[in-house]
Design a protein around this motif. Structure first.
Motif, PDB file in Angstrom:
ATOM      1  N   GLU A 249       0.814  -1.214   0.000  1.00 60.04           N
ATOM      2  CA  GLU A 249       0.000   0.000   0.000  1.00 60.04           C
ATOM      3  C   GLU A 249       0.854   1.273   0.000  1.00 60.04           C
ATOM      4  OE1 GLU A 249      -3.227  -0.228  -0.361  1.00 60.04           O
ATOM      5  OE2 GLU A 249      -3.116  -2.420  -0.246  1.00 60.04           O
ATOM      6  N   LYS A 250       2.163   1.102   0.026  1.00 61.57           N
ATOM      7  CA  LYS A 250       3.067   2.244   0.153  1.00 61.57           C
ATOM      8  C   LYS A 250       3.888   2.510  -1.105  1.00 61.57           C
ATOM      9  CE  LYS A 250       2.076   3.193   4.453  1.00 61.57           C
ATOM     10  NZ  LYS A 250       1.471   4.495   4.817  1.00 61.57           N
ATOM     11  N   VAL A 251       3.799   1.636  -2.088  1.00 57.42           N
ATOM     12  CA  VAL A 251       4.609   1.760  -3.294  1.00 57.42           C
ATOM     13  C   VAL A 251       3.694   1.663  -4.508  1.00 57.42           C
ATOM     14  CG1 VAL A 251       6.550   0.833  -4.608  1.00 57.42           C
ATOM     15  CG2 VAL A 251       6.542   0.650  -2.111  1.00 57.42           C
ATOM     16  N   ILE A 252       3.794   2.631  -5.411  1.00 54.81           N
ATOM     17  CA  ILE A 252       2.967   2.618  -6.610  1.00 54.81           C
ATOM     18  C   ILE A 252       3.838   2.823  -7.844  1.00 54.81           C
ATOM     19  CG2 ILE A 252       0.911   3.445  -5.423  1.00 54.81           C
ATOM     20  CD1 ILE A 252       1.434   6.208  -6.549  1.00 54.81           C
ATOM     21  N   SER A 253       3.346   2.318  -8.968  1.00 46.11           N
ATOM     22  CA  SER A 253       4.031   2.471 -10.247  1.00 46.11           C
ATOM     23  C   SER A 253       3.164   3.320 -11.166  1.00 46.11           C
ATOM     24  CB  SER A 253       4.285   1.096 -10.881  1.00 46.11           C
ATOM     25  OG  SER A 253       4.835   1.228 -12.170  1.00 46.11           O
ATOM     26  N   ILE A 254       3.766   4.302 -11.821  1.00 45.28           N
ATOM     27  CA  ILE A 254       3.039   5.213 -12.699  1.00 45.28           C
ATOM     28  C   ILE A 254       3.744   5.279 -14.051  1.00 45.28           C
ATOM     29  CG2 ILE A 254       2.250   7.596 -13.065  1.00 45.28           C
ATOM     30  CD1 ILE A 254       2.188   8.024 -10.112  1.00 45.28           C
ATOM     31  N   SER A 255       2.967   5.190 -15.116  1.00 42.74           N
ATOM     32  CA  SER A 255       3.494   5.393 -16.470  1.00 42.74           C
ATOM     33  C   SER A 255       3.350   6.875 -16.806  1.00 42.74           C
ATOM     34  CB  SER A 255       2.729   4.529 -17.474  1.00 42.74           C
ATOM     35  OG  SER A 255       3.203   4.754 -18.780  1.00 42.74           O
ATOM     36  N   VAL A 256       4.441   7.497 -17.235  1.00 40.36           N
ATOM     37  CA  VAL A 256       4.421   8.955 -17.420  1.00 40.36           C
ATOM     38  C   VAL A 256       5.077   9.360 -18.738  1.00 40.36           C
ATOM     39  CG1 VAL A 256       4.428   9.479 -14.961  1.00 40.36           C
ATOM     40  CG2 VAL A 256       6.607   9.221 -16.153  1.00 40.36           C
ATOM     41  N   ASP A 257       4.652  10.520 -19.247  1.00 44.54           N
ATOM     42  CA  ASP A 257       5.382  11.178 -20.322  1.00 44.54           C
ATOM     43  C   ASP A 257       6.327  12.196 -19.686  1.00 44.54           C
ATOM     44  OD1 ASP A 257       3.791  13.340 -19.570  1.00 44.54           O
ATOM     45  OD2 ASP A 257       2.463  13.175 -21.303  1.00 44.54           O
ATOM     46  N   ASP A 258       7.013  12.981 -20.508  1.00 45.57           N
ATOM     47  CA  ASP A 258       8.015  13.905 -19.967  1.00 45.57           C
ATOM     48  C   ASP A 258       7.412  14.965 -19.047  1.00 45.57           C
ATOM     49  OD1 ASP A 258      10.072  12.604 -21.205  1.00 45.57           O
ATOM     50  OD2 ASP A 258      10.345  14.062 -22.817  1.00 45.57           O
ATOM     51  N   VAL A 259       6.244  15.486 -19.400  1.00 43.83           N
ATOM     52  CA  VAL A 259       5.634  16.545 -18.588  1.00 43.83           C
ATOM     53  C   VAL A 259       5.192  15.995 -17.238  1.00 43.83           C
ATOM     54  CG1 VAL A 259       3.776  18.237 -18.455  1.00 43.83           C
ATOM     55  CG2 VAL A 259       4.943  17.864 -20.622  1.00 43.83           C
ATOM     56  N   LYS A 260       4.586  14.814 -17.237  1.00 41.12           N
ATOM     57  CA  LYS A 260       4.172  14.194 -15.974  1.00 41.12           C
ATOM     58  C   LYS A 260       5.383  13.837 -15.113  1.00 41.12           C
ATOM     59  CE  LYS A 260      -0.229  12.322 -17.628  1.00 41.12           C
ATOM     60  NZ  LYS A 260      -0.996  11.082 -17.950  1.00 41.12           N
ATOM     61  N   LEU A 261       6.451  13.393 -15.767  1.00 33.42           N
ATOM     62  CA  LEU A 261       7.676  13.086 -15.028  1.00 33.42           C
ATOM     63  C   LEU A 261       8.214  14.341 -14.354  1.00 33.42           C
ATOM     64  CD1 LEU A 261       9.998  11.215 -14.220  1.00 33.42           C
ATOM     65  CD2 LEU A 261      11.051  11.675 -16.444  1.00 33.42           C
ATOM     66  N   LEU A 262       8.224  15.427 -15.066  1.00 30.77           N
ATOM     67  CA  LEU A 262       8.693  16.686 -14.502  1.00 30.77           C
ATOM     68  C   LEU A 262       7.829  17.107 -13.318  1.00 30.77           C
ATOM     69  CD1 LEU A 262      10.774  18.917 -14.828  1.00 30.77           C
ATOM     70  CD2 LEU A 262       9.281  19.995 -16.506  1.00 30.77           C
ATOM     71  N   CYS A 263       6.527  16.912 -13.447  1.00 25.83           N
ATOM     72  CA  CYS A 263       5.600  17.206 -12.346  1.00 25.83           C
ATOM     73  C   CYS A 263       5.940  16.367 -11.114  1.00 25.83           C
ATOM     74  CB  CYS A 263       4.167  16.943 -12.798  1.00 25.83           C
ATOM     75  SG  CYS A 263       2.921  17.195 -11.507  1.00 25.83           S
ATOM     76  N   LEU A 264       6.259  15.089 -11.328  1.00 23.05           N
ATOM     77  CA  LEU A 264       6.617  14.217 -10.204  1.00 23.05           C
ATOM     78  C   LEU A 264       7.906  14.683  -9.532  1.00 23.05           C
ATOM     79  CD1 LEU A 264       5.794  10.659 -11.605  1.00 23.05           C
ATOM     80  CD2 LEU A 264       4.548  11.915  -9.847  1.00 23.05           C
TER      81      LEU A 264
END
Length: 367
Positions: A249-264
């Motif tokens: 419940e503490k680790v998640i995986s997200i698929s991102v593009d460059d803009v979303k990666l920058l947001c993260l």
């Protein structure tokens, strides 16, 4: 002066540092008086098929089928050999380590330049069948570009007969800075939480297995903390390990593009880079540009690239990882210091600088 790039990395890499590097060269080299061509007919590579710089046709994207992959590989290889046979270029720059072009005589009196990104296979996968081809290219290339001093030293360690003067160190740049104005418009639910960011692949040398144990210690004390991973979904074995550590419940995986990666990057408590080895480490520059503190291994090229803008740990010591992460997590002054130093450090690296130094190298080889 005309530079011909081949197809290799764009056959199979959708995202990744090596294909991004060659894409950035393709974009940037014309500004330094060079004509560039890439011998690729079909690719589903994210960078190469961007609308503003589309170099080829996409072919059944989203379907990772053997027959599709073979068609792309064979079509592009034939096209590269065709372009080589015209002799209408001055320098050939293969994008990976296949030596298919050497025995054909197609280079004739033309020079070729090879970029060596790392010696990961030599260090961690010594039975990898592509290593002899790679070493053949290194030995026969007219000039070698190493992407860090650490990579240059590794080349000389594994191939001690290479003339050091044949190797030029040219650093990478970062592609995300130009996207900063768009990052604030992205809405990701996770950015409302406190989280640590892990970017990219999780294979053996990435040291994810030790890191996740260190994070398990951290989250026992800071129970609201999450770990956000980008890249591929978790494997069955990884899910089992996460459950064993009580982290499902503490680790998640997200698929991102460059803009979303920058947001993260922008909203993370810090970015952690626990690798045992990297050739360069583009995510270091991405984090700098986004104003994200970095906690990373004191190993490989990391001190060379991050300098004093990183907070280091021993990548073989779980307690060292835990202690370093906790120090950064709880100290706003350390975070602020790392961010400010990161902004300064990032000024040393740019794709424009990479392209200029590469263009200068090419021009020394014109025959």
């Amino acid at each position: 002066m005309k530079i011909l790039f081949d197809h290799q990395i764009f056959n199979w890499q959708i995202y990744g540092g090596i294909s991004r590097y060659h894409y950035e060269l393709l974009k940037s080299l014309p500004a330094y008086g060079l004509d560039v061509e890439i011998a690729v007919k079909y690719s589903n590579n994210y960078y190469l098929t961007k609308d503003e710089h589309s170099y080829c046709k996409r072919f059944f994207p989203g379907f990772n089928l053997r027959i599709r992959n073979e068609f792309i590989r064979n079509s592009n290889k034939s096209y590269t050999l065709e372009r080589l046979s015209t002799q209408m270029f001055d320098i050939f720059h293969p994008t990976f380590y296949g030596d298919y072009f050497l025995e054909s005589g197609l280079l004739k009196n033309k020079a070729f330049v090879l970029t060596v990104h790392d010696l990961i296979h030599e260090r961690f996968y010594e039975k990898e069948p592509s290593i002899p081809q790679k070493h053949n290219l290194i030995n026969r290339a007219d000039r070698i570009i190493a992407i860090s001093e650490n990579t240059k030293n590794d080349i000389l360690a594994y191939l001690p007969k290479i003339d050091p003067d044949k190797i030029k160190v040219i650093y990478h740049g970062s592609s995300l800075k130009k996207l900063l104005p768009f990052a604030d418009s992205v809405k990701l639910k996770v950015t409302n939480r406190e989280y640590v960011l892990f970017v990219g692949d999780r294979s053996e040398y990435k040291n994810f297995d030790r890191f996740i144990k260190a994070f398990a210690l951290l989250v026992k004390k800071y129970k609201d903390l999450l770990l956000v991973c980008t890249g591929k979904s978790f494997t069955h074995n990884e899910i089992v390990i996460l459950k064993e550590l009580g982290l499902q419940e503490k680790v998640i995986s997200i698929s991102v593009d460059d803009v979303k990666l920058l947001c993260l990057y922008k909203h993370a408590q810090f970015f952690v880079f626990p690798s045992l080895y990297e050739g360069f480490g583009i995510p270091i520059l991405e984090a700098f540009d986004a104003g994200c503190p970095i906690v990373l291994s004191k190993a490989s090229c990391f001190p060379e690239i991050a300098g004093d803008a990183g907070f280091y740990f021993d990548p073989y010591d779980i307690e060292s990882m835990y202690a370093s992460m906790e120090q950064v997590l709880i100290s706003s002054s350390i975070k602020t210091d790392l961010v400010l130093k990161g902004y300064e450090r990032s000024k040393f690296f740019s794709w424009g600088k990479t392209a200029k130094l590469t263009a200068d190298l090419y021009k020394t080889l014109k025959r």
